[in-house]
Scaffold this motif. Sequence first.
Motif, PDB file in Angstrom:
ATOM      1  N   PRO A  82      10.924  -7.722  -0.475  1.00  0.00           N
ATOM      2  CA  PRO A  82      10.287  -8.915   0.077  1.00  0.00           C
ATOM      3  C   PRO A  82       8.982  -9.238  -0.650  1.00  0.00           C
ATOM      4  N   ALA A  83       8.475 -10.427  -0.409  1.00  0.00           N
ATOM      5  CA  ALA A  83       7.258 -10.882  -1.081  1.00  0.00           C
ATOM      6  C   ALA A  83       5.994 -10.326  -0.421  1.00  0.00           C
ATOM      7  N   SER A  84       6.152  -9.730   0.761  1.00  0.00           N
ATOM      8  CA  SER A  84       5.019  -9.108   1.447  1.00  0.00           C
ATOM      9  C   SER A  84       5.559  -8.153   2.508  1.00  0.00           C
ATOM     10  N   ILE A  85       4.702  -7.215   2.908  1.00  0.00           N
ATOM     11  CA  ILE A  85       5.003  -6.315   4.025  1.00  0.00           C
ATOM     12  C   ILE A  85       3.747  -6.192   4.871  1.00  0.00           C
ATOM     13  N   GLN A  86       3.894  -5.672   6.083  1.00  0.00           N
ATOM     14  CA  GLN A  86       2.749  -5.452   6.956  1.00  0.00           C
ATOM     15  C   GLN A  86       2.653  -3.970   7.272  1.00  0.00           C
ATOM     16  N   LEU A  87       1.423  -3.436   7.213  1.00  0.00           N
ATOM     17  CA  LEU A  87       1.178  -2.025   7.490  1.00  0.00           C
ATOM     18  C   LEU A  87      -0.038  -1.850   8.382  1.00  0.00           C
ATOM     19  N   LYS A  88      -0.064  -0.714   9.080  1.00  0.00           N
ATOM     20  CA  LYS A  88      -1.234  -0.339   9.863  1.00  0.00           C
ATOM     21  C   LYS A  88      -2.263   0.294   8.932  1.00  0.00           C
ATOM     22  N   ALA A  89      -3.533   0.143   9.263  1.00  0.00           N
ATOM     23  CA  ALA A  89      -4.589   0.807   8.502  1.00  0.00           C
ATOM     24  C   ALA A  89      -4.344   2.307   8.570  1.00  0.00           C
ATOM     25  N   GLY A  90      -4.538   2.978   7.433  1.00  0.00           N
ATOM     26  CA  GLY A  90      -4.352   4.420   7.378  1.00  0.00           C
ATOM     27  C   GLY A  90      -2.964   4.860   6.964  1.00  0.00           C
ATOM     28  N   GLU A  91      -1.998   3.937   6.931  1.00  0.00           N
ATOM     29  CA  GLU A  91      -0.656   4.315   6.484  1.00  0.00           C
ATOM     30  C   GLU A  91      -0.658   4.517   4.978  1.00  0.00           C
ATOM     31  N   GLU A  92       0.161   5.461   4.523  1.00  0.00           N
ATOM     32  CA  GLU A  92       0.287   5.741   3.093  1.00  0.00           C
ATOM     33  C   GLU A  92       0.986   4.550   2.442  1.00  0.00           C
ATOM     34  N   LEU A  93       0.391   3.992   1.410  1.00  0.00           N
ATOM     35  CA  LEU A  93       0.876   2.748   0.822  1.00  0.00           C
ATOM     36  C   LEU A  93       2.074   2.940  -0.102  1.00  0.00           C
ATOM     37  N   LEU A  94       2.013   3.894  -1.014  1.00  0.00           N
ATOM     38  CA  LEU A  94       3.038   4.014  -2.051  1.00  0.00           C
ATOM     39  C   LEU A  94       4.439   4.211  -1.474  1.00  0.00           C
ATOM     40  N   SER A  95       4.589   5.053  -0.468  1.00  0.00           N
ATOM     41  CA  SER A  95       5.922   5.276   0.107  1.00  0.00           C
ATOM     42  C   SER A  95       6.451   4.013   0.779  1.00  0.00           C
ATOM     43  N   ASN A  96       5.584   3.180   1.306  1.00  0.00           N
ATOM     44  CA  ASN A  96       6.015   1.926   1.924  1.00  0.00           C
ATOM     45  C   ASN A  96       6.405   0.880   0.889  1.00  0.00           C
ATOM     46  N   LEU A  97       5.943   1.030  -0.343  1.00  0.00           N
ATOM     47  CA  LEU A  97       6.315   0.103  -1.408  1.00  0.00           C
ATOM     48  C   LEU A  97       7.666   0.449  -2.032  1.00  0.00           C
ATOM     49  N   GLU A  98       8.195   1.634  -1.738  1.00  0.00           N
ATOM     50  CA  GLU A  98       9.467   2.064  -2.326  1.00  0.00           C
ATOM     51  C   GLU A  98      10.632   1.142  -1.971  1.00  0.00           C
ATOM     52  N   SER A  99      10.555   0.490  -0.826  1.00  0.00           N
ATOM     53  CA  SER A  99      11.654  -0.385  -0.393  1.00  0.00           C
ATOM     54  C   SER A  99      11.619  -1.755  -1.076  1.00  0.00           C
ATOM     55  N   ILE A 100      10.582  -2.036  -1.842  1.00  0.00           N
ATOM     56  CA  ILE A 100      10.444  -3.344  -2.485  1.00  0.00           C
ATOM     57  C   ILE A 100      11.124  -3.317  -3.845  1.00  0.00           C
ATOM     58  N   SER A 101      11.942  -4.312  -4.066  1.00  0.00           N
ATOM     59  CA  SER A 101      12.633  -4.457  -5.350  1.00  0.00           C
ATOM     60  C   SER A 101      11.845  -5.438  -6.214  1.00  0.00           C
ATOM     61  N   ALA A 102      11.285  -4.935  -7.318  1.00  0.00           N
ATOM     62  CA  ALA A 102      10.553  -5.784  -8.260  1.00  0.00           C
ATOM     63  C   ALA A 102      11.332  -5.824  -9.569  1.00  0.00           C
ATOM     64  N   GLN A 103      11.626  -7.034 -10.036  1.00  0.00           N
ATOM     65  CA  GLN A 103      12.425  -7.193 -11.247  1.00  0.00           C
ATOM     66  C   GLN A 103      11.821  -8.274 -12.134  1.00  0.00           C
ATOM     67  N   LYS A 104      12.014  -8.082 -13.436  1.00  0.00           N
ATOM     68  CA  LYS A 104      11.550  -9.053 -14.418  1.00  0.00           C
ATOM     69  C   LYS A 104      12.528  -8.998 -15.590  1.00  0.00           C
ATOM     70  N   THR A 105      12.904 -10.158 -16.097  1.00  0.00           N
ATOM     71  CA  THR A 105      13.869 -10.244 -17.194  1.00  0.00           C
ATOM     72  C   THR A 105      13.429  -9.402 -18.377  1.00  0.00           C
ATOM     73  N   ASP A 106      14.360  -8.617 -18.907  1.00  0.00           N
ATOM     74  CA  ASP A 106      14.152  -7.758 -20.070  1.00  0.00           C
ATOM     75  C   ASP A 106      13.072  -6.705 -19.872  1.00  0.00           C
ATOM     76  N   CYS A 107      12.826  -6.365 -18.615  1.00  0.00           N
ATOM     77  CA  CYS A 107      11.829  -5.340 -18.320  1.00  0.00           C
ATOM     78  C   CYS A 107      12.377  -4.372 -17.277  1.00  0.00           C
ATOM     79  N   LYS A 108      11.741  -3.214 -17.218  1.00  0.00           N
ATOM     80  CA  LYS A 108      12.049  -2.214 -16.199  1.00  0.00           C
ATOM     81  C   LYS A 108      10.783  -1.993 -15.396  1.00  0.00           C
ATOM     82  N   PHE A 109      10.935  -1.936 -14.060  1.00  0.00           N
ATOM     83  CA  PHE A 109       9.763  -1.716 -13.220  1.00  0.00           C
ATOM     84  C   PHE A 109       9.120  -0.391 -13.588  1.00  0.00           C
ATOM     85  N   GLY A 110       7.774  -0.405 -13.638  1.00  0.00           N
ATOM     86  CA  GLY A 110       7.034   0.800 -13.989  1.00  0.00           C
ATOM     87  C   GLY A 110       6.265   1.398 -12.828  1.00  0.00           C
ATOM     88  N   GLU A 111       5.296   0.631 -12.285  1.00  0.00           N
ATOM     89  CA  GLU A 111       4.466   1.149 -11.201  1.00  0.00           C
ATOM     90  C   GLU A 111       3.755   0.010 -10.496  1.00  0.00           C
TER      91      GLU A 111
END
Length: 161
Positions: A82-111
């Motif tokens: 999705p284009a955005s997510i909602q989190l509570k303060a204090g939640e670990e951010l990186l693990s919550n970003l794992e469900s987001i699919s980021a894609q770009k033509t001729d590229c591979k997602f890095g970080e």
Amino acid sequence: MLTYEVGGGMPLSSAYAGYGTEVELATTATKDGYEFEGWYLSPDYSGEKVTKITLCGDTTAYAKWIKLYLVNIDADGGFAYPASIQLKAGEELLSNLESISAQKTDCKFGEWLIDGEPITLSFVMPEKDITVKAKYMIKYTVDIYREGVDGNYVKDAEPTV
């Protein structure tokens, strides 16, 4: 009578039951930008969270809410879902970003980056809305050619690297 005080959330209908009747409280309540934490019998949320009560007169149950903060996703010229997510303060951010699919033509997602810096496991959601940016790696194809004894170059069918 049981009245629900939802504190700005979507209204809930009152419950009517006889004196001494045990009543199960509503299991969900909704309020934009907040997560429902539970019902309390005190407007200052003191005491225990309750899920059922025995009616001994008019009673009010107060909804307690936890603020959610917006994480906007900058796909950096690509596409993110999705284009955005909602989190509570204090939640670990990186693990919550794992469900987001980021894609770009001729590229591979890095970080994911925040303020130009990589997001690490120790980064937790602050008490404010934030924007994270996708960083990509360019996809490369490397063809390997070998010079034959005749001086011509031949592409390796299965190169070993």
